[in-house]
Structure formats: structure tokens, C-alpha cells
Design an enzyme around this catalytic site. Structure first.
Site, short mmCIF file in Angstrom:
data_model
loop_
_atom_site.label_atom_id
_atom_site.label_comp_id
_atom_site.label_asym_id
_atom_site.label_seq_id
_atom_site.Cartn_x
_atom_site.Cartn_y
_atom_site.Cartn_z
N ALA A 27 0.81 -1.23 0.00
CA ALA A 27 0.00 0.00 0.00
C ALA A 27 0.84 1.27 0.00
CB ALA A 27 -0.92 -0.01 1.22
N HIS A 127 -3.02 -9.99 -4.74
CA HIS A 127 -4.32 -9.84 -4.08
C HIS A 127 -5.43 -9.49 -5.07
CE1 HIS A 127 -2.17 -9.16 0.04
NE2 HIS A 127 -2.30 -10.43 -0.26
N CYS A 138 -18.32 -19.92 -10.96
CA CYS A 138 -17.74 -20.58 -12.14
C CYS A 138 -16.41 -19.97 -12.58
CB CYS A 138 -18.73 -20.54 -13.31
SG CYS A 138 -18.89 -18.91 -14.09
N CYS A 160 -24.10 -13.75 -12.07
CA CYS A 160 -23.30 -14.20 -13.21
C CYS A 160 -24.22 -14.60 -14.35
CB CYS A 160 -22.44 -15.40 -12.79
SG CYS A 160 -21.52 -16.13 -14.18
N CYS A 163 -23.70 -18.59 -15.01
CA CYS A 163 -24.14 -19.66 -14.09
C CYS A 163 -25.07 -19.17 -12.99
CB CYS A 163 -22.92 -20.34 -13.47
SG CYS A 163 -22.17 -19.36 -12.15
N ASN A 226 10.45 1.52 3.25
CA ASN A 226 9.13 1.62 3.86
C ASN A 226 9.12 2.71 4.92
OD1 ASN A 226 6.42 0.55 3.95
ND2 ASN A 226 6.89 -0.26 5.98
#
Ligand code: ZN
Length: 255
Positions: A27, A127, A138, A160, A163, A226
Site C-alpha cells: 500500500a 491480491h 464458475c 453471473c 451460471c 518503507n
């Protein structure tokens, strides 16, 4: 203890000499594009842990109201609409163009590495991505815009068309497994690299947080950029705390 004030030129030398460099971003690289870090000190989930529980797959499957709210939020663009890549994303594309990046693994679902020009074949969005939809039944998948169009037209929880299953953005929710092939490729990359570059990630979300360990066990150098401390700082060859959008372009320019 690693040398925490290692010169950028020294790190650039390690990257130049490496046969394979693997990077992991989190992030922190996208906060400079205006996308909030959910787990940071000011994060949405840090401040409101119930929001994190509401984000689980089980909740999404069990509660139609949660799905209706989620689609409404996606229609508004969630938190990532209009976000543009920043200097950090472009620096990774530049490192790839210098043929010094064999694999880029990102924990972000915002698609900004692709927008910056990092090639899809050397990018793993571990992710998932908010740009696609996926059927939880499906596996049918496509651009999320196709489903948002149906929401706009009045379907509040579109099913969907193949399906009848439940649709969701193609991101990995809590309680949902990672795509096995993606995780395997990431692990293989980490095991085979000589330099592992962790950028803007707290290295606290598993199983992704095990990747630096895999790299270290196989003799790679670990470089961490970081804003906050990570559990791996003590094992890193270099730790840089500066602004990613400043540090990374400076580093890549001397590779
Ligand atoms: Zn389906």
C-alpha cells in the site's frame, strides 16, 4: 543488523550485479497516488476494525445487503477511481526497461503498476485487481465496467450471466484463498532471486510476508524501503525510510 544507511550507489551496485531481482510492493507505494493504506496507523481498518470484518468473503456471500452496498461503492469508484501512478510506480517500469527486474509482485489491487508501464507478463497482482469482476461460482471474469453498467441500469446485486453465481470484484477478500498459480510463481521468484526489494509494504500480511524469508533463505540480499518498521528490518542488507516517490527514482537512476 543490516547497514541501515547504505548509500543508494551501493544498493544500485547490488542490483546491477544481480542475475535476478524480485520486488514486492504494498500500500505504501500507492499512498502517494492518494489511495489510503487500510492497515497503516491512519488506516480505515486500523481506526474501525468492524469495517475489516465487513470486508470478509463469508460476509459478502451470506448477506445480500453487503453485496448491494459493495456494488454501490464500486459504482462510486471506491477509493481508487481516478488515481494515477506516481514516481514510485514509474521507477519500477524504468527498472524493468533496464532489464533489471525479473518479477514485480504487488499486494495492491489498484492496477497502477500496469498504468505506469510495468509489463503484465512480469507482474503478479497477488491480491487480485479491482479492475475486473469475477464469478465466485464458475470463475467467469472480465472488465468490472461490464457489471457496473448493469448496476447503473438498475440491478443492485447482478448475478453471473453464465451460471447465476455471485459476482464480486476480482480482488482477494479476507477469508478467500490466493490464486495458487500466482502464489507459486511468486514463491519461485523469491527463491531464485539474488536481490529482493520490498517497497511500501509492512510485510505483515501472510502468506506474502513469507516471501522475503524465502529469498533470504536462498541467499538473496534484502532491501526494504518503507515508512514504518517491518519485522524484517533486522535481517535486511539495507533499510530506507524515505518517501518512496523520491528514493526509488533516485535509486533506479543510478542502476
Ligand atoms: Zn458464474
Amino acid at each position: 543488523m543490516g547497514a541501515h544507511n547504505t548509500e543508494l550507489a551501493t544498493i544500485a551496485g547490488w542490483i546491477r550485479a544481480a542475475q535476478a531481482v524480485v520486488a514486492l510492493t504494498g500500500a505504501g507505494i500507492s499512498t502517494e497516488s492518494g489511495i489510503p493504506d487500510f492497515r497503516g496507523p491512519q488506516g480505515v481498518w486500523t481506526k474501525d476494525p468492524s469495517a475489516e470484518r465487513r470486508a470478509t468473503l463469508q460476509h459478502y456471500l451470506a448477506d445480500r445487503d453487503a453485496r448491494v452496498a459493495a456494488w454501490r461503492s464500486r459504482l462510486r469508484g471506491g477509493l481508487i477511481q481516478g488515481a494515477k501512478p506516481n514516481a514510485g510506480h514509474y521507477a519500477f517500469a524504468a527498472l524493468d526497461a533496464k532489464q533489471k527486474l525479473s518479477l514485480l509482485i504487488t499486494q495492491n489491487v489498484d492496477g497502477l503498476h500496469l498504468d505506469a508501464g510495468s509489463p503484465r507478463e512480469r507482474l503478479i497482482e497477488i491480491h487480485g485487481t479491482a479492475r475486473d469482476y469475477a464469478c465466485l461460482e464458475c470463475g467467469d471474469r472480465g472488465p468490472i465496467e461490464a457489471v457496473l453498467e448493469r448496476v447503473r441500469a438498475g440491478e443492485d446485486d447482478p448475478a453471473c450471466r453464465r451460471c447465476g453465481g455471485i459476482l464480486k470484484s476480482a480482488t482477494i477478500s479476507f477469508g478467500q484463498n490466493l490464486v495458487a498459480a500466482d502464489l507459486r510463481r511468486a514463491e519461485e521468484g523469491a527463491a531464485a532471486c539474488d536481490v529482493f526489494l520490498a517497497v511500501g509494504t509492512s510485510l505483515a500480511v501472510y502468506p506474502v510476508a513469507l516471501l522475503p524469508q524465502t529469498a533470504l533463505r536462498n541467499g538473496a540480499r534484502l532491501i526494504i524501503i518503507n515508512a514504518q518498521e517491518t519485522p524484517y528490518d533486522a535481517y535486511a542488507d539495507a533499510v530506507i525510510r524515505g518517501q518512496i516517490g523520491e528514493v526509488l527514482p533516485a535509486l533506479v537512476s543510478v542502476v
